[in-house]
Design a protein around this motif. Structure first.
Motif, PDB file in Angstrom:
ATOM      1  N   LEU A   5       0.843  -1.202   0.000  1.00 17.78           N
ATOM      2  CA  LEU A   5       0.000   0.000   0.000  1.00 17.78           C
ATOM      3  C   LEU A   5       0.880   1.255   0.000  1.00 17.78           C
ATOM      4  O   LEU A   5       0.566   2.247  -0.664  1.00 17.78           O
ATOM      5  N   GLY A   6       1.974   1.208   0.753  1.00 17.91           N
ATOM      6  CA  GLY A   6       2.881   2.350   0.773  1.00 17.91           C
ATOM      7  C   GLY A   6       3.700   2.433  -0.501  1.00 17.91           C
ATOM      8  O   GLY A   6       3.985   3.522  -0.995  1.00 17.91           O
ATOM      9  N   LEU A  12      -3.206   3.858  -6.886  1.00 15.11           N
ATOM     10  CA  LEU A  12      -3.752   2.523  -6.648  1.00 15.11           C
ATOM     11  C   LEU A  12      -4.007   2.219  -5.178  1.00 15.11           C
ATOM     12  O   LEU A  12      -4.348   1.098  -4.839  1.00 15.11           O
ATOM     13  N   GLN A  13      -3.855   3.210  -4.300  1.00 14.48           N
ATOM     14  CA  GLN A  13      -3.967   2.874  -2.883  1.00 14.48           C
ATOM     15  C   GLN A  13      -5.336   2.340  -2.508  1.00 14.48           C
ATOM     16  O   GLN A  13      -5.436   1.349  -1.792  1.00 14.48           O
ATOM     17  N   VAL A  14      -6.398   2.995  -3.015  1.00  9.00           N
ATOM     18  CA  VAL A  14      -7.736   2.524  -2.663  1.00  9.00           C
ATOM     19  C   VAL A  14      -7.960   1.096  -3.178  1.00  9.00           C
ATOM     20  O   VAL A  14      -8.610   0.291  -2.519  1.00  9.00           O
ATOM     21  N   LEU A  15      -7.353   0.777  -4.337  1.00 12.59           N
ATOM     22  CA  LEU A  15      -7.475  -0.588  -4.856  1.00 12.59           C
ATOM     23  C   LEU A  15      -6.957  -1.591  -3.818  1.00 12.59           C
ATOM     24  O   LEU A  15      -7.581  -2.629  -3.573  1.00 12.59           O
ATOM     25  N   PHE A  44       2.716   7.842   2.320  1.00  9.58           N
ATOM     26  CA  PHE A  44       1.494   8.537   1.919  1.00  9.58           C
ATOM     27  C   PHE A  44       1.687   9.144   0.531  1.00  9.58           C
ATOM     28  O   PHE A  44       2.795   9.163   0.003  1.00  9.58           O
ATOM     29  N   ALA A  45       0.584   9.662  -0.062  1.00  9.21           N
ATOM     30  CA  ALA A  45       0.643  10.200  -1.416  1.00  9.21           C
ATOM     31  C   ALA A  45       1.791  11.201  -1.532  1.00  9.21           C
ATOM     32  O   ALA A  45       2.039  11.995  -0.626  1.00  9.21           O
ATOM     33  N   GLY A  46       2.511  11.139  -2.664  1.00  7.11           N
ATOM     34  CA  GLY A  46       3.634  12.042  -2.857  1.00  7.11           C
ATOM     35  C   GLY A  46       4.833  11.639  -2.030  1.00  7.11           C
ATOM     36  O   GLY A  46       5.729  12.437  -1.813  1.00  7.11           O
ATOM     37  N   MET A  47       4.866  10.393  -1.536  1.00 10.40           N
ATOM     38  CA  MET A  47       5.950   9.868  -0.701  1.00 10.40           C
ATOM     39  C   MET A  47       6.187  10.750   0.518  1.00 10.40           C
ATOM     40  O   MET A  47       7.333  11.004   0.908  1.00 10.40           O
ATOM     41  N   ALA A  48       5.109  11.242   1.105  1.00  5.72           N
ATOM     42  CA  ALA A  48       5.236  12.028   2.327  1.00  5.72           C
ATOM     43  C   ALA A  48       5.010  11.103   3.524  1.00  5.72           C
ATOM     44  O   ALA A  48       4.544   9.977   3.380  1.00  5.72           O
TER      45      ALA A  48
END
Lengths: 234, 193
Positions: free
Chosen positions: B29-30, B48-51, B83-87
């Motif tokens: 997921l990450g 694709l995280q929600v997938l 998290f999104a944007g590798m944050a």
């Protein structure tokens, strides 16, 4: 990318639990206030934290660029109105102030990320959350840290192989399905091998915990954390 | 240094197996956070995280699916770039997209309960497609409801403004992820715990 970097700052030496407490206190009070005076105070606290932890501001802002887009677009959308006068400055300003406090929260948490290695965070989790949930969470986080580069490289291999076979020309649904299916089967294969390895090494509920200790330096920091938390109720 | 002198209490084999899968799914997921696929007629590429949130509920069930997402959130909270944007960082978990992130464990749990009706897992390939689709659509509504609701509160936006910023652009992508999740479980190539 924002990650831990070894250093000699005061913040590096603190116990991770006090640093977590400060973040929680700061977030609680920032979420409770949007008045300009409160935001000014919070900005000063943020500036002090960033200076003590020697966090490079521009690089950190770049690391949070995805959040910044929403925080920048929000006030514009709030200010725009359908019909005359087309722009509602007051609503825009309210959202701008609300967005600004989110930016401050992100910057304070960046100081933690930059000064705390994963093993210390793991120890903090396992010592703070009692019993089996704490063990699983601590070990789980350590496993995510260990396997992240491996799984990232798996995904790269899958995407390169797919691109070499013109997979990028396929529909988005097919691409998502391929990445999902192959990514998942490789990852579960790894997980099954890992579970065998864990059992072979007597994976237990009560291993010796990683060492961690509060020092005298942590006392004022914990005091600040409690003070911040209390200002949330002002 | 203090040492513990208790007996070693081994973790059961089933638990180790499920836990290893949950931990590695959290890693996946990450790892997919930076992958974006462009789609026609929408300025927002799909991530694709929600997938994988869907797949956590479908393949790991309500208990371990939820554990997996909680591990993902914990890893992000201590600063891993997941998290999104590798944050990463605790701030993201109260920031503008926090509503979405906190909805993920609930969504995975909801899907698991819908599809498996308890913690004993059934083979999702044998469950009717309609039921899986209903579960995924309900979970999507939950994710966007919490995501948009929190964003509206945090940034002091009107509800429709928050929907414009945080949901409208992503609807085509969500339909596509539901289709992909159904295709993956129906392929039968991945076994449950």
């Amino acid at each position: 990318m924002l990650t831990y970097e070894p250093g000699e700052t005061v913040v590096h030496d603190l116990d991770p639990r006090s640093k977590l407490a400060v973040q929680i206190g700061f977030a609680a009070t920032a979420l409770a206030h949007t008045a300009p005076r409160a935001l000014l105070g919070l900005s000063v606290v943020t500036a002090v934290v960033l200076a003590l932890a020697r966090v490079p501001l521009l690089r950190t802002l770049y690391a949070y660029r995805f959040a910044l887009v929403i925080l920048a677009v929000g006030p514009l959308v709030a200010a725009a109105t359908l019909g005359p006068p087309w722009i509602d400055l007051e609503a825009g300003l309210a959202t701008a102030l609300a967005s600004y406090r989110v930016l401050l929260i992100l910057l304070v948490s960046a100081a933690y990320v930059r000064t705390t290695p994963v093993r210390e965070s793991r120890a903090a989790i396992q010592r703070t959350i009692p019993g089996k949930p704490g063990q699983l969470l601590g070990i789980g986080v350590a496993l995510v840290f260990r396997f992240l580069p491996v799984v990232q490289s798996d995904l790269r291999t899958i995407r390169d192989a797919s691109a070499a076979r013109l997979g990028t020309e396929r529909s988005a649904r097919e691409r998502a399905t391929t990445i999902g299916l192959l990514g998942l089967s490789r990852t579960f294969d790894r997980a099954d091998r890992l579970s065998l390895a864990l059992r072979a090494r007597c994976f237990s509920w009560n291993p010796t915990l990683p060492a961690l200790a509060f020092s005298r330096r942590d006392a004022p920091v914990l005091g600040i954390a409690v003070a911040l938390l209390l200002t949330a109720f002002l | 240094m203090a040492t513990e002198q208790n007996d070693v209490e081994l973790v059961d084999g089933d638990v180790v197996h499920a836990f290893a899968r949950a931990a590695l799914l959290a890693t996946l997921l990450g790892a997919v956070a930076p992958i974006a696929i462009p789609i026609p007629f929408s300025p927002a590429p799909i991530t694709l995280q929600v997938l994988f949130v869907f797949l956590a509920g479908l393949l790991l069930g309500p208990l371990w699916g939820t554990v997996s997402i909680l591990l993902y959130l914990a890893a992000g909270a201590i600063g891993l770039p997941v998290f999104a944007g590798m944050a990463g960082g605790l701030g993201v978990l109260v920031g503008d997209s926090a509503g979405y992130l906190w909805s993920y464990p609930l969504a995975a749990c909801l899907i698991g309960l819908f599809v498996h009706r308890g913690t004993d897992l059934r083979d999702p390939a044998e469950i009717s497609t309609a039921l899986v689709v209903v579960a995924l659509v309900t979970a999507t509504v939950l994710i966007y409801g919490m995501g948009v609701g929190y964003m509206a509160w945090l940034l002091e936006l009107e509800l429709w403004e928050a929907i414009t910023v945080g949901a409208l652009w992503f609807v085509p992508g969500e339909l596509l992820k539901i289709a992909a999740a159904v295709a993956i479980v129906e392929s039968g190539r991945i076994d449950t715990v």
